[in-house]
Design an enzyme around this catalytic site. Structure first.
Site, PDB file in Angstrom:
ATOM      1  N   HIS A 116       0.837  -1.202   0.000  1.00  0.00           N
ATOM      2  CA  HIS A 116       0.000   0.000   0.000  1.00  0.00           C
ATOM      3  C   HIS A 116       0.869   1.248   0.000  1.00  0.00           C
ATOM      4  O   HIS A 116       2.061   1.204   0.342  1.00  0.00           O
ATOM      5  CB  HIS A 116      -0.950  -0.001   1.203  1.00  0.00           C
TER       6      HIS A 116
ATOM      7  N   CYS B 206       3.972  -4.463   6.546  1.00  0.00           N
ATOM      8  CA  CYS B 206       3.496  -4.220   5.178  1.00  0.00           C
ATOM      9  C   CYS B 206       4.600  -3.647   4.303  1.00  0.00           C
ATOM     10  O   CYS B 206       5.628  -3.179   4.778  1.00  0.00           O
ATOM     11  CB  CYS B 206       2.307  -3.269   5.199  1.00  0.00           C
TER      12      CYS B 206
END
Length: 308
Positions: A246, A262
């Site tokens: 992301h 992440c």
């Protein structure tokens, strides 16, 4: 003689009326949004004229409306990713909504969702079957490759590198995350797998305390609304760790072990990754200390997780 003159005059009036009718219809077609179908023995495609400006907050609904309307008339399964890849200018437009690109142009954007990404009067083409088949084959050959200590995400089609982006990865620590309800190792997990889900309108939470937030502090110290850029969920070695690809609103954290596991990218790069990663795209996350510099010369990378 007079009779011949009347005949010429009659045919002249008919010709004038035909020209006027054609011109009137042509102007109406320019003014009114319509679908233009071009068909010959070689090509068949549909070109859609956008009748109002589309902002980011309505962008996905707009694409879905096109897919839903035209999927029944195509010989293949039409999808958002096929549509956008066939109209690649859309990706370029989305990239340019990046807060820091706009800032470099002396434009402060508080709410990116209000930015126009598809102007009124724009043409969007539904790909013909030949183009669609090529793109579908390209999707099958695409692999996302991430090397953790190199802080790099690369997109390959077969052995050809299409893109290379800087990233941030998980920190080398263990921490209690309220959203998980337990202590987790924050290192980014390695292995092979697939892209399994897209979150097109993500909500932002602090995984440590579970607090949801709606604004972000940028690297320049200014507060803005959070962007609407898709999150991409991965499945690695058959397990969904909640490890997402992301965008980060703070590119100063790129090239660092900074996240809760992440993989973070620039906003502009996140749009590219999204459209090159339809569901089912292969992904490899590795920990390889043998990297390359900007001139593709070999170098030994820092062991950021102390694994070697």
């Amino acid at each position: 003689m007079l009779s011949k003159f009347k005949q010429l005059l009659f045919f002249g009036l008919i010709l004038l009326a035909a020209i006027t009718f054609y011109s009137s219809n042509k102007n109406d077609n320019l003014k009114k949004p319509s679908n233009i179908i071009v068909q010959s023995s070689l090509i068949k495609y549909i070109s859609i004229v956008v009748d109002k400006p589309i902002t980011i907050e309505h962008y996905f609904q707009f694409l879905d409306s096109i897919v839903n309307k035209y999927d029944s008339v195509t010989s293949y399964k039409l999808s958002e990713h096929l549509l956008v890849r066939a109209n690649s200018w859309i990706i370029d437009t989305l990239k340019n909504t990046d807060y820091y690109i706009m800032k470099a142009r002396d434009s402060f954007i508080y709410n990116q969702k209000k930015m126009i990404v598809i102007p009124k009067g724009t043409y969007i083409t539904i790909p013909d079957s030949t183009t669609a088949i090529k793109l579908l084959n390209s999707f099958k050959k695409t692999t996302i490759d991430i090397n953790i200590p190199e802080f790099k995400l690369r997109i390959y089609e077969d052995s050809i590198k299409l893109y290379e982006f800087p990233i941030r990865v998980g920190r080398n620590e263990k921490k209690y995350l309220k959203m998980a309800g337990r202590v987790l190792d924050l290192k980014t997990k390695t292995g092979s797998g697939f892209i399994v889900r897209h979150v097109r309108n993500p909500s932002y939470y602090n995984p440590v305390n579970g607090h949801r937030y709606f604004v972000t502090k940028r690297d320049d110290g200014k507060l803005t609304k959070l962007p609407q850029i898709p999150f991409i969920e991965t499945e690695i070695n058959g397990i969904r760790h909640g490890q997402l690809i992301h965008p980060t609103t703070n590119p100063e954290t790129l090239n660092k072990a900074y996240s809760n596991g992440c993989i973070g990218t620039k906003e502009e790069d996140a749009w590219v990754v999204y459209y090159y990663a339809p569901i089912g795209t292969k992904i490899q996350i590795r920990y390889d200390l043998n990297g390359t510099d900007t001139k593709d010369k070999s170098l030994l990378l820092k062991d950021i997780y102390n694994l070697k």
